[in-house]
Design a protein around this motif. Structure first.
Motif, PDB file in Angstrom:
ATOM      1  N   ALA A  73      -0.027  -9.563  11.706  1.00 59.31           N
ATOM      2  CA  ALA A  73       0.009  -9.036  10.344  1.00 59.31           C
ATOM      3  C   ALA A  73       0.805  -7.736  10.277  1.00 59.31           C
ATOM      4  CB  ALA A  73      -1.410  -8.836   9.831  1.00 59.31           C
ATOM      5  N   LEU A  74       0.585  -6.855  11.253  1.00 62.53           N
ATOM      6  CA  LEU A  74       1.315  -5.579  11.266  1.00 62.53           C
ATOM      7  C   LEU A  74       2.806  -5.810  11.485  1.00 62.53           C
ATOM      8  CD1 LEU A  74      -1.212  -3.454  13.370  1.00 62.53           C
ATOM      9  CD2 LEU A  74      -0.764  -3.261  10.908  1.00 62.53           C
ATOM     10  N   ASP A  75       3.141  -6.694  12.386  1.00 63.13           N
ATOM     11  CA  ASP A  75       4.558  -6.969  12.660  1.00 63.13           C
ATOM     12  C   ASP A  75       5.270  -7.515  11.424  1.00 63.13           C
ATOM     13  OD1 ASP A  75       4.282  -6.132  15.261  1.00 63.13           O
ATOM     14  OD2 ASP A  75       4.081  -8.168  16.095  1.00 63.13           O
ATOM     15  N   ARG A  76       4.576  -8.323  10.643  1.00 66.23           N
ATOM     16  CA  ARG A  76       5.200  -8.976   9.487  1.00 66.23           C
ATOM     17  C   ARG A  76       5.004  -8.206   8.188  1.00 66.23           C
ATOM     18  NH1 ARG A  76       3.349 -15.220  10.997  1.00 66.23           N
ATOM     19  NH2 ARG A  76       4.426 -15.273  13.012  1.00 66.23           N
ATOM     20  N   GLY A  77       4.315  -7.079   8.256  1.00 69.87           N
ATOM     21  CA  GLY A  77       4.102  -6.284   7.060  1.00 69.87           C
ATOM     22  C   GLY A  77       3.129  -6.893   6.076  1.00 69.87           C
ATOM     23  N   VAL A  78       2.255  -7.775   6.552  1.00 71.86           N
ATOM     24  CA  VAL A  78       1.247  -8.394   5.690  1.00 71.86           C
ATOM     25  C   VAL A  78       0.036  -7.481   5.624  1.00 71.86           C
ATOM     26  CG1 VAL A  78      -0.278 -10.374   5.354  1.00 71.86           C
ATOM     27  CG2 VAL A  78       2.033 -10.711   6.265  1.00 71.86           C
ATOM     28  N   ARG A  79      -0.330  -7.102   4.425  1.00 70.27           N
ATOM     29  CA  ARG A  79      -1.484  -6.211   4.253  1.00 70.27           C
ATOM     30  C   ARG A  79      -2.738  -7.061   4.045  1.00 70.27           C
ATOM     31  NH1 ARG A  79       1.100  -1.612   0.304  1.00 70.27           N
ATOM     32  NH2 ARG A  79      -0.163  -0.120   1.475  1.00 70.27           N
ATOM     33  N   ILE A  80      -3.836  -6.568   4.566  1.00 73.43           N
ATOM     34  CA  ILE A  80      -5.096  -7.314   4.573  1.00 73.43           C
ATOM     35  C   ILE A  80      -6.105  -6.602   3.688  1.00 73.43           C
ATOM     36  CG2 ILE A  80      -7.060  -7.993   6.018  1.00 73.43           C
ATOM     37  CD1 ILE A  80      -5.042  -8.431   8.294  1.00 73.43           C
ATOM     38  N   VAL A  81      -6.748  -7.368   2.807  1.00 68.41           N
ATOM     39  CA  VAL A  81      -7.767  -6.831   1.908  1.00 68.41           C
ATOM     40  C   VAL A  81      -8.988  -7.734   1.999  1.00 68.41           C
ATOM     41  CG1 VAL A  81      -8.362  -6.226  -0.465  1.00 68.41           C
ATOM     42  CG2 VAL A  81      -6.008  -5.921   0.333  1.00 68.41           C
ATOM     43  N   THR A  82     -10.145  -7.160   2.309  1.00 66.53           N
ATOM     44  CA  THR A  82     -11.345  -7.969   2.487  1.00 66.53           C
ATOM     45  C   THR A  82     -12.594  -7.219   2.052  1.00 66.53           C
ATOM     46  OG1 THR A  82     -12.699  -9.187   4.103  1.00 66.53           O
ATOM     47  CG2 THR A  82     -11.606  -7.202   4.882  1.00 66.53           C
ATOM     48  N   ASN A  83     -13.562  -7.974   1.555  1.00 69.98           N
ATOM     49  CA  ASN A  83     -14.871  -7.390   1.239  1.00 69.98           C
ATOM     50  C   ASN A  83     -15.859  -7.574   2.388  1.00 69.98           C
ATOM     51  OD1 ASN A  83     -15.641 -10.090   1.107  1.00 69.98           O
ATOM     52  ND2 ASN A  83     -15.816 -10.120  -1.118  1.00 69.98           N
ATOM     53  N   GLY A 140      -2.153   4.538  -0.825  1.00 65.88           N
ATOM     54  CA  GLY A 140      -2.268   5.556   0.218  1.00 65.88           C
ATOM     55  C   GLY A 140      -1.766   5.103   1.571  1.00 65.88           C
ATOM     56  N   GLY A 141      -1.149   3.913   1.640  1.00 65.06           N
ATOM     57  CA  GLY A 141      -0.517   3.457   2.862  1.00 65.06           C
ATOM     58  C   GLY A 141      -1.360   2.585   3.760  1.00 65.06           C
ATOM     59  N   ALA A 142      -2.461   2.060   3.274  1.00 66.01           N
ATOM     60  CA  ALA A 142      -3.343   1.263   4.129  1.00 66.01           C
ATOM     61  C   ALA A 142      -2.706  -0.073   4.503  1.00 66.01           C
ATOM     62  CB  ALA A 142      -4.677   1.021   3.435  1.00 66.01           C
ATOM     63  N   ASP A 143      -2.822  -0.417   5.764  1.00 67.57           N
ATOM     64  CA  ASP A 143      -2.467  -1.759   6.234  1.00 67.57           C
ATOM     65  C   ASP A 143      -3.631  -2.719   6.020  1.00 67.57           C
ATOM     66  OD1 ASP A 143       0.066  -0.893   7.454  1.00 67.57           O
ATOM     67  OD2 ASP A 143      -1.219   0.073   8.951  1.00 67.57           O
ATOM     68  N   VAL A 144      -4.833  -2.199   6.150  1.00 64.77           N
ATOM     69  CA  VAL A 144      -6.058  -2.973   5.965  1.00 64.77           C
ATOM     70  C   VAL A 144      -6.959  -2.212   5.009  1.00 64.77           C
ATOM     71  CG1 VAL A 144      -8.076  -4.012   7.071  1.00 64.77           C
ATOM     72  CG2 VAL A 144      -5.897  -3.904   8.312  1.00 64.77           C
ATOM     73  N   VAL A 145      -7.493  -2.910   4.015  1.00 67.77           N
ATOM     74  CA  VAL A 145      -8.447  -2.314   3.076  1.00 67.77           C
ATOM     75  C   VAL A 145      -9.760  -3.081   3.188  1.00 67.77           C
ATOM     76  CG1 VAL A 145      -8.979  -1.722   0.694  1.00 67.77           C
ATOM     77  CG2 VAL A 145      -6.615  -1.636   1.497  1.00 67.77           C
ATOM     78  N   VAL A 146     -10.824  -2.327   3.416  1.00 69.36           N
ATOM     79  CA  VAL A 146     -12.169  -2.888   3.547  1.00 69.36           C
ATOM     80  C   VAL A 146     -13.000  -2.422   2.359  1.00 69.36           C
ATOM     81  CG1 VAL A 146     -14.273  -2.861   4.921  1.00 69.36           C
ATOM     82  CG2 VAL A 146     -12.050  -2.951   6.054  1.00 69.36           C
ATOM     83  N   THR A 147     -13.733  -3.336   1.751  1.00 67.93           N
ATOM     84  CA  THR A 147     -14.615  -2.954   0.655  1.00 67.93           C
ATOM     85  C   THR A 147     -16.032  -3.424   0.933  1.00 67.93           C
ATOM     86  OG1 THR A 147     -14.552  -4.957  -0.737  1.00 67.93           O
ATOM     87  CG2 THR A 147     -12.662  -3.445  -0.883  1.00 67.93           C
TER      88      THR A 147
END
Length: 597
Positions: A73-83, A140-147
């Motif tokens: 995901a980091l290599d391909r610039g895919v951002r991750i968002v999960t609850n 804010g530049g997050a690669d991964v967002v956790v909720t």
């Protein structure tokens, strides 16, 4: 920057396909990959985890899934968002940081908190937050967002806000993204999973791919999936998911009220469905709060009743069990699975399910299950059980509440550690069925109050067709003409039914009344049933209040989440108009099979 944001989904619940994250990263292009892990029952499970270990409270499976694909995901610039943060988003964010260190990766993690409410009398109490905290973390530049507990659709709406810069007043765009989020939140359900007409899918529904929503700046989107994956994306598969776990036409959310009666679906090529025309109105001034409490302890035993005198055998067991443990908290359900003149034991047998719920763990435990087993040589002829004696297990009770939006401290914690407070919407509105609401369909009191039954007093349907008594009919399952999708919301169930053709819709709208639903599904007869029409979808949605009692964790119903309620309705034999023939408007449900399917 592209004017299309591609948001994929790799999890629809805690326990979904483990390999989906890898499949979505390797199978095609996405900009953001989301994962939905939370449900009412999941919050109870996580609450019990946290009781055992205060450092837990998040979906542990997500960490194992992330371990195998974070680098990709980091290599391909895919951002991750999960609850998957559940009750402890900060704890999961820290665990992701530790995982990255172990893998030799640099990752920027943001998280959203503030949903957890201080209620000493509850195991868990969480407000359903909106999408702007997620957007702030991405900005804010997050690669991964956790909720923690955000609305399921917010996992998609947040990235869209960050990409397109929508403000609080961009209500139509927010509503369109909410529909996109609702469609992909349950993973493969929108690509042919749990689909009424699964036998028509190109691969027979064996392994549907996970979905992708291609979002546009105006909030419209195209629902699709990666090339070569199973299932299909059609107007009907999308309709089925759109009807899942909804109530009236006004779909309430913390950022916008989405008008489901404005959604337009249209084919956009093989495995592509365009979603457009969605309108939004200001959100309510309150947030929904999900509250879980431990309700007590439960246990179940099942007796096999074979052959003759089934009711008398069930009555004997009931009297014996009640004499042994008392009547309080007991529930008996006799499933008549037996067939007359059967040639084997299973086909000749009915099942008597005996449930006990009690605040006393000892009474609901071995005292109950042992009492059932002790009847083995002292009850009805052929007495046998399918269950061994066992201890009771705790069960939870779910209730819904609300709090003012400005009473909840919605906070985005950026990768830098900066804490950003997310203000509530400045413009809110009262309940959508208040006096003064826009006029609804001709047969509706307001757009969000249940629609009256559409048939006129003489039996004439709204389109003027003849009463059913004057039309040739054929006796057949209702499901030959309609699809259905059902699900749970706390103690309530929803049941959406859609017609496959315009002609069938004209009949269905007048024929499937609340009275007829109660006739076809007798367990709904004593309950409050609300009926809503969604003409754009050729659909009727019913909300059955109280069908699931105190929620899935406490329900002793055979189908505790009402997932099969729609298929039960479709199986009922009814008088179908002879001129209506099975099948969709178009000759095929799925696209022409491509190589690799």
């Amino acid at each position: 920057m592209s004017d299309v944001l591609r948001v994929g989904n790799a999890s629809g619940f805690y326990g979904d396909r483990f390999t989906a994250w890898r499949e979505m990263l390797d199978g095609g292009e996405v900009d953001v990959l989301t994962g939905d892990y939370l449900a009412e029952l999941t919050m109870l499970i996580l609450g019990r985890d946290r009781l055992r270990d205060p450092s837990l409270g998040y979906a542990k499976t997500f960490l194992r899934q992330l371990e195998g694909c974070l680098g990709t995901a980091l290599d391909r610039g895919v951002r991750i968002v999960t609850n998957a943060g559940g009750l402890n988003p900060a704890g999961l964010a820290a665990a992701i940081g530790s995982l990255a260190d172990r893998l030799g990766l640099t990752v920027r993690v943001g998280y959203v908190e503030g949903d957890a409410l201080a209620r000493p009398d509850a195991l868990t109490a969480n407000a359903y937050l909106g999408a702007y905290g997620i957007a702030a973390c991405l900005d804010g530049g997050a690669d991964v967002v956790v909720t923690g507990r955000v609305t399921d659709a917010s996992l998609v709406v947040g990235p869209a806000i960050a990409r397109f810069g929508w403000g609080r007043d961009d209500l139509d765009a927010l509503a369109g993204a909410t529909v996109a989020g609702h469609l992909v939140e349950c993973g493969a359900q929108v690509t042919g999973g749990n689909f009424s007409f699964f036998t028509e899918l190109p691969d027979g529904g064996r392994r549907p791919g996970f979905p992708v929503a291609e979002l546009h700046p105006d909030g419209s989107c195209v629902i699709t999936k990666h090339p070569g994956t199973g299932g299909a994306v059609t107007v009907e598969t999308v309709t089925a998911q759109l009807l899942y776990e909804v109530g009236g036409p006004a779909y309430l959310g913390p950022d916008v009220v989405t008008r489901l009666d404005t959604v337009t679906l249209s084919a956009d090529g093989p495995d592509r469905v365009r979603v457009s025309g969605v309108r939004g109105t200001p959100p309510p001034a309150t947030l929904k709060v999900g509250v879980n409490n431990l309700g007590g302890f439960r246990n179940s035993m099942t007796f096999v009743l074979c052959g003759l005198d089934i009711p008398a055998k069930a009555a004997l067991v009931r009297s014996q069990v009640e004499a042994a443990v008392g009547t309080e908290g007991l529930a008996f359900t006799l499933a008549r699975t037996d067939h007359a003149d059967a040639v084997d034991t299973e086909a000749a047998s009915a099942l008597l399910h005996v449930h006990l719920r009690d605040g006393d763990k000892a009474r609901a435990g071995r005292a109950f299950s042992a009492a059932a087993v002790e009847l083995a040589l002292a009850s009805y002829p052929g007495c046998t059980l399918t269950t061994l004696p066992g201890d009771a297990t705790p069960y939870g009770v779910f209730t819904a509440d609300s709090v003012p939006q400005d009473a909840v401290p919605h906070v985005a914690v950026l990768p830098s550690g900066e804490r950003v407070s997310i203000p509530p919407p400045a413009r809110t509105a009262g309940p959508p069925d208040e006096p003064g609401s826009p006029a609804g369909p001709p047969d509706a009191t307001t757009p969000d109050r249940p629609t009256p039954d559409a048939t006129a007093s003489d039996g004439t349907a709204p389109d003027g067709t003849a009463p059913a008594a004057d039309r040739p009919v054929r006796r057949a399952p209702l499901g030959e003409l309609v699809g259905a999708r059902s699900g749970d919301k706390g103690g309530d169930a929803n049941l959406g039914v859609w017609a496959r053709t315009d002609a069938t819709w004209r009949w269905l709208r007048g024929w499937l009344t609340t009275a007829r639903l109660r006739e076809l599904l007798p367990e709904t007869a004593p309950l409050t049933v609300e009926r809503y029409e969604l003409p754009n979808l050729r659909a009727v949605n019913f909300v059955v209040r109280g069908l699931l009692g105190q929620g899935v964790a406490a329900s002793t119903r055979f189908d505790p989440q009402a997932k099969a309620l729609g298929e039960l309705l479709r199986s009922r034999l009814v008088d179908l108009p002879a001129e209506l023939t099975p099948g969709p408007d178009s000759p095929a449900v799925g696209a022409t099979p491509r190589e690799g399917r």
